[in-house]
Design a protein around this motif. Sequence first.
Motif, PDB file in Angstrom:
ATOM      1  N   ALA A  87       0.770  -1.282   0.080  1.00 11.59           N
ATOM      2  CA  ALA A  87      -0.123   0.127  -0.161  1.00 11.59           C
ATOM      3  C   ALA A  87       1.044   1.241  -0.080  1.00 11.59           C
ATOM      4  O   ALA A  87       2.054   1.293   0.444  1.00 11.59           O
ATOM      5  CB  ALA A  87      -0.764   0.035   1.180  1.00 11.59           C
ATOM      6  N   SER A  88       0.336   2.191  -0.584  1.00 11.46           N
ATOM      7  CA  SER A  88       0.938   3.706  -0.561  1.00 11.46           C
ATOM      8  C   SER A  88       0.111   4.664  -0.245  1.00 11.46           C
ATOM      9  O   SER A  88      -1.157   4.835  -0.481  1.00 11.46           O
ATOM     10  CB  SER A  88       1.551   3.906  -1.735  1.00 11.46           C
ATOM     11  OG  SER A  88       2.068   5.072  -1.822  1.00 11.46           O
ATOM     12  N   HIS A  89       0.255   5.499   1.017  1.00  9.90           N
ATOM     13  CA  HIS A  89      -0.725   6.517   1.453  1.00  9.90           C
ATOM     14  C   HIS A  89       0.015   7.971   1.701  1.00  9.90           C
ATOM     15  O   HIS A  89       1.109   7.945   1.608  1.00  9.90           O
ATOM     16  CB  HIS A  89      -1.121   5.977   2.808  1.00  9.90           C
ATOM     17  CG  HIS A  89      -1.829   4.682   2.888  1.00  9.90           C
ATOM     18  ND1 HIS A  89      -3.230   4.419   2.543  1.00  9.90           N
ATOM     19  CD2 HIS A  89      -1.408   3.425   3.203  1.00  9.90           C
ATOM     20  CE1 HIS A  89      -3.300   3.361   2.516  1.00  9.90           C
ATOM     21  NE2 HIS A  89      -2.434   2.589   3.347  1.00  9.90           N
ATOM     22  N   PRO A  90      -0.856   8.876   1.288  1.00 13.01           N
ATOM     23  CA  PRO A  90      -0.508  10.212   1.317  1.00 13.01           C
ATOM     24  C   PRO A  90      -0.068  10.807   2.759  1.00 13.01           C
ATOM     25  O   PRO A  90       0.549  11.641   3.291  1.00 13.01           O
ATOM     26  CB  PRO A  90      -1.486  10.987   0.993  1.00 13.01           C
ATOM     27  CG  PRO A  90      -2.718  10.404   0.863  1.00 13.01           C
ATOM     28  CD  PRO A  90      -2.307   8.702   0.955  1.00 13.01           C
ATOM     29  N   ARG A  91      -0.953   9.882   3.743  1.00 16.03           N
ATOM     30  CA  ARG A  91      -0.671  10.156   5.336  1.00 16.03           C
ATOM     31  C   ARG A  91      -0.125   9.062   6.093  1.00 16.03           C
ATOM     32  O   ARG A  91      -0.453   7.900   5.648  1.00 16.03           O
ATOM     33  CB  ARG A  91      -2.226  10.669   5.839  1.00 16.03           C
ATOM     34  CG  ARG A  91      -2.640  11.938   5.005  1.00 16.03           C
ATOM     35  CD  ARG A  91      -3.794  12.337   6.031  1.00 16.03           C
ATOM     36  NE  ARG A  91      -4.999  11.661   6.289  1.00 16.03           N
ATOM     37  CZ  ARG A  91      -5.883  11.392   5.423  1.00 16.03           C
ATOM     38  NH1 ARG A  91      -6.103  12.165   4.293  1.00 16.03           N
ATOM     39  NH2 ARG A  91      -6.865  10.360   5.727  1.00 16.03           N
ATOM     40  N   SER A  93      -0.881   8.271   9.076  1.00 14.70           N
ATOM     41  CA  SER A  93      -1.891   7.624  10.027  1.00 14.70           C
ATOM     42  C   SER A  93      -2.378   6.541   9.281  1.00 14.70           C
ATOM     43  O   SER A  93      -2.618   5.467   9.780  1.00 14.70           O
ATOM     44  CB  SER A  93      -2.797   8.817  10.396  1.00 14.70           C
ATOM     45  OG  SER A  93      -3.660   9.300   9.412  1.00 14.70           O
ATOM     46  N   LEU A  94      -2.556   6.541   7.942  1.00 11.42           N
ATOM     47  CA  LEU A  94      -3.393   5.499   7.262  1.00 11.42           C
ATOM     48  C   LEU A  94      -2.313   4.398   6.895  1.00 11.42           C
ATOM     49  O   LEU A  94      -2.785   3.107   7.170  1.00 11.42           O
ATOM     50  CB  LEU A  94      -3.742   5.870   5.823  1.00 11.42           C
ATOM     51  CG  LEU A  94      -4.800   7.062   5.856  1.00 11.42           C
ATOM     52  CD1 LEU A  94      -4.919   7.520   4.434  1.00 11.42           C
ATOM     53  CD2 LEU A  94      -6.148   6.580   6.251  1.00 11.42           C
ATOM     54  N   ALA A  95      -0.967   4.813   6.710  1.00 16.25           N
ATOM     55  CA  ALA A  95       0.114   3.672   6.910  1.00 16.25           C
ATOM     56  C   ALA A  95       0.084   2.920   8.043  1.00 16.25           C
ATOM     57  O   ALA A  95       0.378   1.755   8.265  1.00 16.25           O
ATOM     58  CB  ALA A  95       1.378   4.412   6.259  1.00 16.25           C
ATOM     59  N   ARG A  96       0.002   3.661   9.190  1.00 16.97           N
ATOM     60  CA  ARG A  96       0.366   2.979  10.444  1.00 16.97           C
ATOM     61  C   ARG A  96      -0.915   2.083  10.781  1.00 16.97           C
ATOM     62  O   ARG A  96      -0.677   0.948  11.396  1.00 16.97           O
ATOM     63  CB  ARG A  96       0.051   4.137  11.654  1.00 16.97           C
ATOM     64  CG  ARG A  96       1.680   4.493  11.907  1.00 16.97           C
ATOM     65  CD  ARG A  96       1.564   5.491  13.219  1.00 16.97           C
ATOM     66  NE  ARG A  96       1.969   6.655  12.958  1.00 16.97           N
ATOM     67  CZ  ARG A  96       1.833   7.850  13.368  1.00 16.97           C
ATOM     68  NH1 ARG A  96       0.620   8.005  14.082  1.00 16.97           N
ATOM     69  NH2 ARG A  96       2.308   8.850  13.031  1.00 16.97           N
ATOM     70  N   GLU A  97      -2.192   2.309  10.258  1.00 15.72           N
ATOM     71  CA  GLU A  97      -3.297   1.614  10.468  1.00 15.72           C
ATOM     72  C   GLU A  97      -3.006   0.064   9.587  1.00 15.72           C
ATOM     73  O   GLU A  97      -3.599  -0.988  10.073  1.00 15.72           O
ATOM     74  CB  GLU A  97      -4.600   2.359   9.950  1.00 15.72           C
ATOM     75  CG  GLU A  97      -5.036   3.386  11.002  1.00 15.72           C
ATOM     76  CD  GLU A  97      -6.092   4.206  10.327  1.00 15.72           C
ATOM     77  OE1 GLU A  97      -6.845   3.831   9.206  1.00 15.72           O
ATOM     78  OE2 GLU A  97      -6.507   5.055  10.832  1.00 15.72           O
ATOM     79  N   ASP A  98      -2.513   0.288   8.319  1.00 14.25           N
ATOM     80  CA  ASP A  98      -2.147  -0.927   7.605  1.00 14.25           C
ATOM     81  C   ASP A  98      -1.219  -1.687   8.435  1.00 14.25           C
ATOM     82  O   ASP A  98      -1.418  -2.947   8.402  1.00 14.25           O
ATOM     83  CB  ASP A  98      -1.775  -0.452   6.157  1.00 14.25           C
ATOM     84  CG  ASP A  98      -3.132  -0.295   5.552  1.00 14.25           C
ATOM     85  OD1 ASP A  98      -4.244  -0.325   5.737  1.00 14.25           O
ATOM     86  OD2 ASP A  98      -2.721   0.412   4.050  1.00 14.25           O
ATOM     87  N   GLN A 111       6.163  -2.766   7.755  1.00 17.99           N
ATOM     88  CA  GLN A 111       6.895  -1.542   8.227  1.00 17.99           C
ATOM     89  C   GLN A 111       6.459  -0.443   7.220  1.00 17.99           C
ATOM     90  O   GLN A 111       6.065  -0.618   6.317  1.00 17.99           O
ATOM     91  CB  GLN A 111       8.467  -1.415   8.519  1.00 17.99           C
ATOM     92  CG  GLN A 111       9.264  -1.728   7.105  1.00 17.99           C
ATOM     93  CD  GLN A 111      10.602  -2.100   7.429  1.00 17.99           C
ATOM     94  OE1 GLN A 111      11.165  -1.415   8.027  1.00 17.99           O
ATOM     95  NE2 GLN A 111      11.269  -2.895   6.348  1.00 17.99           N
ATOM     96  N   ILE A 112       6.787   0.903   7.701  1.00 24.93           N
ATOM     97  CA  ILE A 112       6.458   1.867   6.734  1.00 24.93           C
ATOM     98  C   ILE A 112       7.882   2.519   6.119  1.00 24.93           C
ATOM     99  O   ILE A 112       8.771   2.786   6.742  1.00 24.93           O
ATOM    100  CB  ILE A 112       5.875   3.157   7.664  1.00 24.93           C
ATOM    101  CG1 ILE A 112       4.382   2.615   8.135  1.00 24.93           C
ATOM    102  CG2 ILE A 112       5.733   4.241   6.820  1.00 24.93           C
ATOM    103  CD1 ILE A 112       3.932   3.680   9.124  1.00 24.93           C
ATOM    104  N   ARG A 120       4.630   4.296   2.445  1.00 27.49           N
ATOM    105  CA  ARG A 120       4.360   2.933   1.798  1.00 27.49           C
ATOM    106  C   ARG A 120       4.581   1.951   2.924  1.00 27.49           C
ATOM    107  O   ARG A 120       5.469   2.094   3.527  1.00 27.49           O
ATOM    108  CB  ARG A 120       5.537   2.540   0.550  1.00 27.49           C
ATOM    109  CG  ARG A 120       5.576   4.061  -0.297  1.00 27.49           C
ATOM    110  CD  ARG A 120       5.934   3.678  -1.718  1.00 27.49           C
ATOM    111  NE  ARG A 120       5.530   4.567  -2.644  1.00 27.49           N
ATOM    112  CZ  ARG A 120       6.221   5.365  -3.366  1.00 27.49           C
ATOM    113  NH1 ARG A 120       7.737   4.900  -3.483  1.00 27.49           N
ATOM    114  NH2 ARG A 120       5.939   6.151  -4.210  1.00 27.49           N
ATOM    115  N   VAL A 121       3.688   1.044   2.882  1.00 25.99           N
ATOM    116  CA  VAL A 121       3.650  -0.219   3.688  1.00 25.99           C
ATOM    117  C   VAL A 121       4.531  -1.282   2.984  1.00 25.99           C
ATOM    118  O   VAL A 121       3.926  -1.869   2.163  1.00 25.99           O
ATOM    119  CB  VAL A 121       2.182  -0.568   4.242  1.00 25.99           C
ATOM    120  CG1 VAL A 121       2.099  -1.452   5.138  1.00 25.99           C
ATOM    121  CG2 VAL A 121       1.443   0.744   4.429  1.00 25.99           C
TER     122      VAL A 121
END
Length: 153
Positions: A87-91, A93-98, A111-112, A120-121
């Motif tokens: 996954a790839s997120h702009p924020r 917090s979203l990456a931490r949830e994943d 890891q992020i 990126r996850v």
Amino acid sequence: MKFVLFLSFIALLTLVGCQRDKMNPKNLTTVNVKRELSVTPAKATATAKSTEKTPVPPAEAQPSATPQTTTTKKPATPTKSYHIIVASHPRESLAREDVARLKAQGYTDAQIITKDQRYRVSIANNPDKQEATRQRDELARRLKQDDIWITLY
């Protein structure tokens, strides 16, 4: 008549554009880079041979006023490895949830990775590209997700 004028205008633009993009060889430069190494391999082997032949006195026998020369090891540079990104997120917090969700599912290496202002996850990493590709295919099948990719980080 208008059509012929239009075609000639397009042809003229094409010719002018092609001439503009050509590089003049006089404007090209060559840059030479010289790298100085601290110890050349030939000197390193000669130094190693000379240290093997000369006996080193024990540390207690050396006077304390004499400075001791010790070889310092350079800190290990982190080697790059191939990360499998799910996954790839702009924020962040979203990456931490994943990452939390993946760790709860048993993927302890999740890891992020921050790259190009994206979070990126990474679900796993491997120094070998072929092994990382095999892991990616297996994880894509297991997670039923086709948009998993590999990045070198």
